[in-house]
Design a protein around this motif. Structure first.
Motif, PDB file in Angstrom:
ATOM      1  N   UNK A  71       0.825  -1.203   0.000  1.00 21.76           N
ATOM      2  CA  UNK A  71       0.000   0.000   0.000  1.00 21.76           C
ATOM      3  C   UNK A  71       0.864   1.258   0.000  1.00 21.76           C
ATOM      4  N   UNK A  72       0.366   2.286  -0.683  1.00 25.25           N
ATOM      5  CA  UNK A  72       1.029   3.574  -0.720  1.00 25.25           C
ATOM      6  C   UNK A  72       0.053   4.664  -0.255  1.00 25.25           C
ATOM      7  N   UNK A  73       0.461   5.909  -0.354  1.00 21.76           N
ATOM      8  CA  UNK A  73      -0.301   7.034   0.199  1.00 21.76           C
ATOM      9  C   UNK A  73      -1.728   7.070  -0.358  1.00 21.76           C
ATOM     10  N   UNK A  74      -1.844   6.961  -1.670  1.00 19.01           N
ATOM     11  CA  UNK A  74      -3.186   7.045  -2.278  1.00 19.01           C
ATOM     12  C   UNK A  74      -4.068   5.891  -1.825  1.00 19.01           C
ATOM     13  N   UNK A  75      -3.478   4.697  -1.708  1.00 16.46           N
ATOM     14  CA  UNK A  75      -4.268   3.549  -1.257  1.00 16.46           C
ATOM     15  C   UNK A  75      -4.781   3.760   0.174  1.00 16.46           C
ATOM     16  N   UNK A  91      -5.992  16.149   8.345  1.00 18.59           N
ATOM     17  CA  UNK A  91      -5.443  15.270   9.385  1.00 18.59           C
ATOM     18  C   UNK A  91      -5.258  13.854   8.837  1.00 18.59           C
ATOM     19  N   UNK A  92      -6.237  13.375   8.036  1.00 22.62           N
ATOM     20  CA  UNK A  92      -6.095  12.052   7.426  1.00 22.62           C
ATOM     21  C   UNK A  92      -4.864  11.976   6.517  1.00 22.62           C
ATOM     22  N   UNK A  93      -4.607  13.029   5.759  1.00 20.32           N
ATOM     23  CA  UNK A  93      -3.449  13.035   4.859  1.00 20.32           C
ATOM     24  C   UNK A  93      -2.141  12.955   5.643  1.00 20.32           C
ATOM     25  N   UNK A  94      -2.113  13.644   6.810  1.00 25.04           N
ATOM     26  CA  UNK A  94      -0.901  13.580   7.630  1.00 25.04           C
ATOM     27  C   UNK A  94      -0.667  12.154   8.110  1.00 25.04           C
ATOM     28  N   UNK A  95      -1.727  11.504   8.612  1.00 25.48           N
ATOM     29  CA  UNK A  95      -1.557  10.145   9.105  1.00 25.48           C
ATOM     30  C   UNK A  95      -1.277   9.163   7.960  1.00 25.48           C
ATOM     31  N   UNK A  96      -1.860   9.401   6.786  1.00 21.01           N
ATOM     32  CA  UNK A  96      -1.563   8.549   5.627  1.00 21.01           C
ATOM     33  C   UNK A  96      -0.101   8.678   5.212  1.00 21.01           C
ATOM     34  N   UNK A 137       2.438   9.501   7.226  1.00 13.37           N
ATOM     35  CA  UNK A 137       3.250   8.834   8.240  1.00 13.37           C
ATOM     36  C   UNK A 137       3.163   7.307   8.101  1.00 13.37           C
ATOM     37  N   UNK A 138       1.961   6.792   7.794  1.00 13.35           N
ATOM     38  CA  UNK A 138       1.814   5.345   7.609  1.00 13.35           C
ATOM     39  C   UNK A 138       2.585   4.876   6.387  1.00 13.35           C
ATOM     40  N   UNK A 139       2.576   5.683   5.336  1.00 12.41           N
ATOM     41  CA  UNK A 139       3.342   5.344   4.125  1.00 12.41           C
ATOM     42  C   UNK A 139       4.826   5.212   4.440  1.00 12.41           C
ATOM     43  N   UNK A 140       5.355   6.103   5.255  1.00 18.18           N
ATOM     44  CA  UNK A 140       6.767   6.021   5.646  1.00 18.18           C
ATOM     45  C   UNK A 140       7.041   4.748   6.436  1.00 18.18           C
ATOM     46  N   UNK A 141       6.138   4.389   7.356  1.00 12.50           N
ATOM     47  CA  UNK A 141       6.334   3.175   8.144  1.00 12.50           C
ATOM     48  C   UNK A 141       6.318   1.931   7.267  1.00 12.50           C
ATOM     49  N   UNK A 142       5.385   1.883   6.297  1.00  7.48           N
ATOM     50  CA  UNK A 142       5.323   0.721   5.410  1.00  7.48           C
ATOM     51  C   UNK A 142       6.579   0.615   4.548  1.00  7.48           C
TER      52      UNK A 142
END
Length: 700
Positions: free
Chosen positions: A11-15, A43-48, A50-55
């Motif tokens: 998964x990436x940012x858009x997903x 706020x969702x974009x910020x968390x998306x 950060x999640x993209x970086x973790x993945x």
């Protein structure tokens, strides 16, 4: 089938954003504004993000584990390789005293708005010596070759004429540069007192043409050469500028000299240059010789090797905490190969004592008192020896530990390298620091040899090879692969008893090897650089490729040092009971004579260009390093067919017909040993084709 690379989460940012939007109605039905301007969406974009970086980091775990596995089997990523180029320093004016160019002098390309400057450093010092003229002689070079009593190379000339330097420049005194009736082989010999290897030399001629007998200045019928001794003998000099217009007028001639050696001619010792008339003299040469009235010799510069590297000195790394296994990082990377004598660590204790630590590949042989360190060339990380808990409860230290509070400083290292250093000719034109009396600098040849660091994917490809060998030599391929890894070995061939064709006969002195049981026979081809090539009249001015002549025979000799290095490498890996026979390949020297036809009405310059291209094709194809159908060197034991030479020459641009192609077996230095080949030339498994002197004529 190889195992696919594991992707733990694709998964990436858009997903992630699409999935979050779908979950909003389920968890927050009152949230109905899903536009990008809504603060909640921000706020969702910020968390998306950060999640993209973790993945992304999670998916790097397999690569990290793969690198650890590669290190366990001894595979390390190769660091970048630095490009090298000859760099020429030019003086602002001739000097009366020697001038030194220090080793490590930095030169660079021009810095632009989009590209940083690429820095090169000279690898050794250069000393520009003012030349002293000791003698001038006119002779024909077709006389018999001899050796003088001291073992130096030399030539005897029965018709040599010595010219009086004391009268040179006096009113009314002049002498013919060549014989009064010039013919091929006539030469003007210039005797210099000192060694001027790699110098840029200016010869200022005062000439007078008798009867106006000038030649075409764009196609002079002569070549400038310098004495190198040995089998290579005379090497071609590069003419940088010819203000005399082929001795049509008085002016300055600037030469870039190759490496020189002292020789004896006309019973005189010295370093020699000569201007020799070639076979072009028979077609469009001098009717009568120009006369020389004055001659001045000046040094204008010197050429030294440089490589893509920046030198850093006395870099402070930090202070020791007194524990084993300490690690520090250099400010610059990748780091080039360290010199154990100069590139050392200085550890300065609190009492002021200085201890030197030398680089080692690893700590496997380091004793507790050894002052060693390792360096990761790719990351620039410096490491000291660790301590390992032994089975008996004791602790063993691999190398000495710098005392607590000691200051650690890297005395010197070089960083750089990579494919970006392969700059074109004349790109290095900036002196990073001022050098007295030096006006400019340039590289007349392009830089070559630069290579980027090895990628992880490339290292993975080496794993099957390493696991197959298991550091042991069993099969013929194992011996060839291990021998080729020794520095200085270009190629290797393992000769086995079943390779020779039963009943096959070979011309001349070519014979197949007899391999006894229990013996491994290896033919080792030593590595040869383009600097080891003999310049020939036929191809010396060819601008199409760096290969400008045949290979010097002595460069193909397998040295005792290289033989010993291969023996030592294979002794550790061969099975008990086998013996090694290491030898040079059997070199089969061939000379090709061919007559070509160019298009109807082709002018003389066009025919000359076709001839040079044909010569280049022959020297490149019949070559143990660049020859053969695949361009990777003539294959061991491959038969040479005359029909393929017809096809090779017919493919040269401008050639309409290739006719009368002959192949002759020769022996360097033995002109009487010649045998003409008809049809094909079979070779035994240990033999290689090498070019001797080729001759090509182009008719129209």
């Amino acid at each position: 089938m190889p195992l696919p690379t594991v992707n733990l989460d694709d998964r990436r940012f858009d997903d992630i954003m699409d999935e979050a939007r779908r979950l909003i109605p389920q968890f927050c039905p009152e949230w109905t504004d899903h536009n990008a301007s809504d603060p909640g969406m921000a706020i969702l974009e910020v968390f998306a993000w950060m999640t993209d970086l973790l993945l992304y980091r999670v998916n790097q775990v397999p690569d990290k584990l793969l690198i650890a596995f590669l290190e366990m089997i001894g595979v390390q990523l190769a660091p970048p390789r630095a490009a090298g180029a000859p760099v020429t320093f030019y003086l602002s004016a001739p000097q009366d005293t020697p001038l030194s160019i220090a080793a490590g002098t930095e030169i660079a390309t021009l810095r632009t708005e989009v590209n940083e400057a690429i820095v090169f450093s000279t690898e050794r010092a250069g000393l520009i010596r003012p030349p002293t003229l000791r003698g001038l002689y006119t002779a024909n070079t077709l006389a018999q070759v001899r050796l003088d009593t001291e073992g130096q190379g030399g030539e005897g000339h029965s018709d040599a004429t010595r010219h009086d330097l004391a009268h040179l420049g006096l009113p009314g005194y002049r002498f013919p540069i060549f014989q009064p009736q010039p013919r091929p082989g006539d030469a003007l010999f210039i005797q210099l007192e000192g060694d001027h290897s790699e110098h840029v030399v200016a010869l200022t001629f005062g000439v007078e043409l008798a009867g106006g007998a000038g030649v075409n200045p764009n196609h002079p019928p002569y070549v400038w050469e310098a004495w190198q001794g040995g089998v290579s003998r005379w090497a071609t000099c590069e003419v940088e500028y010819d203000g005399t217009q082929a001795f049509n007028v008085s002016g300055e001639l600037i030469l870039r000299l190759p490496t020189m050696r002292e020789g004896t001619f006309f019973d005189q010792h010295g370093y020699w240059l000569r201007c020799r008339l070639t076979n072009e003299q028979m077609h469009a040469g001098y009717k009568v010789s120009p006369d020389l009235e004055t001659l001045l010799v000046d040094a204008r510069g010197i050429t030294v090797p440089a490589r893509h590297a920046t030198i850093v000195q006395n870099e402070l790394l930090g202070q020791s905490n007194g524990t084993p296994g300490q690690r520090f990082r250099l400010l610059h990377e990748p780091v080039l190969h360290l010199d154990p004598e100069r590139d050392v660590l200085e550890v300065v204790t609190a009492e002021g004592d200085i201890h030197l630590y030398t680089p080692v590949p690893d700590f496997s042989t380091s004793a507790p008192e050894d002052r060693h360190f390792t360096l990761d060339a790719t990351t620039g990380e410096v490491a000291f020896g660790p301590s390992i808990l032994q089975a008996d409860g004791s602790v063993y230290r691999f190398g000495a530990v710098p005392p607590q509070g000691a200051t650690i400083r890297m005395r010197r290292y070089q960083y750089g390298g990579g494919a970006g250093g392969n700059v074109p000719a004349r790109a290095l034109s900036v002196l990073k620091s001022s050098v007295p009396y030096v006006a400019r600098v340039t590289n007349h040849a392009p830089a070559a040899g630069g290579r980027n660091g090895q990628l992880l994917e490339d290292a993975v490809q080496r794993v099957p090879y390493l696991l197959r060998l298991r550091n042991r030599a069993v099969t013929a391929d194992d011996y060839e692969l291990l021998a080729a890894q020794v520095p200085g070995v270009a190629r290797a061939r393992c000769v086995t008893p079943n390779m020779a064709v039963p009943g096959q006969t070979y011309p001349g002195q070519i014979r197949a090897l007899t391999v006894p049981a229990g013996q491994v026979t290896l033919a080792l081809l030593p590595d040869v650089s383009f600097d080891d090539l003999i310049g020939l009249d036929d191809v010396s001015t060819d601008p199409l490729a760096p290969l400008t002549g045949r290979i010097a025979p002595e460069r193909l000799t397998l040295s005792a040092e290289l033989r010993g290095a291969v023996q030592e490498e294979l002794d550790l890996r061969r099975p008990v009971g086998t013996t090694l026979d290491l030898r040079a390949p059997q070199y089969v020297w061939v000379s090709v004579t061919a007559t070509l036809r160019a298009g109807a009405g082709a002018s003389r310059p066009v025919r000359e260009d076709v001839r040079r291209r044909a010569m280049q094709a022959l020297y490149g194809y019949l070559n143990p390093f660049t020859g053969g159908p695949d361009g990777k060197g003539w294959p061991f034991g491959r038969t040479l067919s005359i029909s393929e030479l017809y096809g090779l020459l017919r493919a040269v641009p401008g050639v309409e017909v290739a006719e009368d192609v002959q192949v002759v077996l020769t022996e360097p230095g033995q002109p009487e040993t010649r045998e003409t080949i008809t049809g094909s030339l079979p070779l035994p498994p240990q033999a290689l084709i090498v070019s001797d002197v080729h001759h090509v004529r182009v008719d129209h």
